[in-house]
Design a protein around this motif. Structure first.
Motif, mmCIF file in Angstrom:
data_model
loop_
_atom_site.group_PDB
_atom_site.id
_atom_site.type_symbol
_atom_site.label_atom_id
_atom_site.label_comp_id
_atom_site.label_asym_id
_atom_site.label_seq_id
_atom_site.Cartn_x
_atom_site.Cartn_y
_atom_site.Cartn_z
ATOM 1 N N ALA A 49 41.206 41.249 -6.840
ATOM 2 C CA ALA A 49 41.456 40.200 -5.850
ATOM 3 C C ALA A 49 40.810 40.546 -4.508
ATOM 4 O O ALA A 49 40.581 39.664 -3.683
ATOM 5 C CB ALA A 49 42.954 39.973 -5.670
ATOM 6 N N ARG A 50 40.493 41.831 -4.313
ATOM 7 C CA ARG A 50 39.933 42.286 -3.037
ATOM 8 C C ARG A 50 38.526 42.875 -3.158
ATOM 9 O O ARG A 50 38.071 43.575 -2.258
ATOM 10 C CB ARG A 50 40.863 43.337 -2.426
ATOM 11 C CG ARG A 50 42.251 42.799 -2.103
ATOM 12 C CD ARG A 50 43.130 43.830 -1.403
ATOM 13 N NE ARG A 50 43.281 45.101 -2.091
ATOM 14 C CZ ARG A 50 44.161 45.353 -3.059
ATOM 15 N NH1 ARG A 50 44.963 44.402 -3.475
ATOM 16 N NH2 ARG A 50 44.249 46.551 -3.594
ATOM 17 N N ASN A 51 37.845 42.625 -4.280
ATOM 18 C CA ASN A 51 36.499 43.170 -4.433
ATOM 19 C C ASN A 51 35.606 42.210 -5.225
ATOM 20 O O ASN A 51 35.994 41.076 -5.457
ATOM 21 C CB ASN A 51 36.547 44.579 -5.060
ATOM 22 C CG ASN A 51 37.098 44.586 -6.477
ATOM 23 O OD1 ASN A 51 36.777 43.723 -7.285
ATOM 24 N ND2 ASN A 51 37.936 45.567 -6.784
ATOM 25 N N ASP A 52 34.456 42.699 -5.672
ATOM 26 C CA ASP A 52 33.475 41.836 -6.337
ATOM 27 C C ASP A 52 33.561 41.865 -7.860
ATOM 28 O O ASP A 52 32.660 41.375 -8.544
ATOM 29 C CB ASP A 52 32.053 42.236 -5.904
ATOM 30 C CG ASP A 52 31.642 43.615 -6.390
ATOM 31 O OD1 ASP A 52 32.523 44.407 -6.813
ATOM 32 O OD2 ASP A 52 30.438 43.914 -6.347
ATOM 33 N N PHE A 53 34.629 42.426 -8.424
ATOM 34 C CA PHE A 53 34.752 42.517 -9.880
ATOM 35 C C PHE A 53 34.585 41.140 -10.519
ATOM 36 O O PHE A 53 35.216 40.178 -10.111
ATOM 37 C CB PHE A 53 36.112 43.097 -10.285
ATOM 38 C CG PHE A 53 36.247 43.302 -11.768
ATOM 39 C CD1 PHE A 53 35.916 44.513 -12.339
ATOM 40 C CD2 PHE A 53 36.685 42.285 -12.589
ATOM 41 C CE1 PHE A 53 36.023 44.714 -13.712
ATOM 42 C CE2 PHE A 53 36.798 42.460 -13.962
ATOM 43 C CZ PHE A 53 36.458 43.677 -14.527
ATOM 44 N N GLY A 54 33.749 41.054 -11.528
ATOM 45 C CA GLY A 54 33.540 39.819 -12.274
ATOM 46 C C GLY A 54 32.218 39.881 -13.013
ATOM 47 O O GLY A 54 31.443 40.832 -12.868
#
Length: 160
Positions: A62-67
């Protein structure tokens, strides 16, 4: 060792890259936070840091670029890095086909190219996206050629 289209193909273990200089080991992860089958098991047997970093990256997504298409770079000393590239949706083949997402692998490899140039590194990998992700090498290899070898980044692919 065979060389085809700018990629060196060798028999060996991608978790123990060969050659001199700085190296980046690239592999594909899923977008669910799962780590437990395939190449990642061999990676975790060598070093715990890539798995710990991936799980933290997913937990804090929710607080980073993970995806899909993201790449996380985990240092394993001065001359070795692991790139956790999110290139598959889920973990099972379903109504939308295999988990592999070629466009996400392409985007992740673009990020790998930037990091490899910054580090002056060569790139080492198994046949990414072609194991449990269900991809085909005939679709992945051109992405590697375009994003890495065309830019002068040496790539070695390891076959067991």
């Amino acid at each position: 060792m065979t060389e085809k289209t700018g990629i060196s193909y060798i028999k060996g273990d991608a978790t123990a890259p060969q050659g001199e200089g700085v190296k980046v080991i690239v592999h594909i992860c899923n977008d669910m936070g799962g780590w437990g089958t395939g190449f990642v098991l061999a990676l975790s047997r060598r070093r715990p840091e890539p798995e710990a970093a991936y799980r933290r990256w997913h937990r804090e997504r929710a607080r980073n670029d993970f995806g899909l298409g993201a790449a996380q770079f985990v240092p394993l000393g001065d001359r070795l890095w692991v790139a956790n590239v999110v290139g598959q949706r889920g973990i099972r083949t379903g109504s939308k086909g295999a988990p592999v997402r070629y466009e996400a692998i392409d985007a992740g490899l673009e990020r790998v190219a930037v990091k490899a140039r910054e580090l002056g590194a060569s790139v080492h990998m198994p046949r990414i996206g072609c194991g449990l992700a269900g991809g085909t090498w005939s679709r992945v290899e051109p992405l590697i050629l375009e994003r890495l070898t065309r830019c002068g980044i040496p790539v070695t692919v390891y076959d067991r």
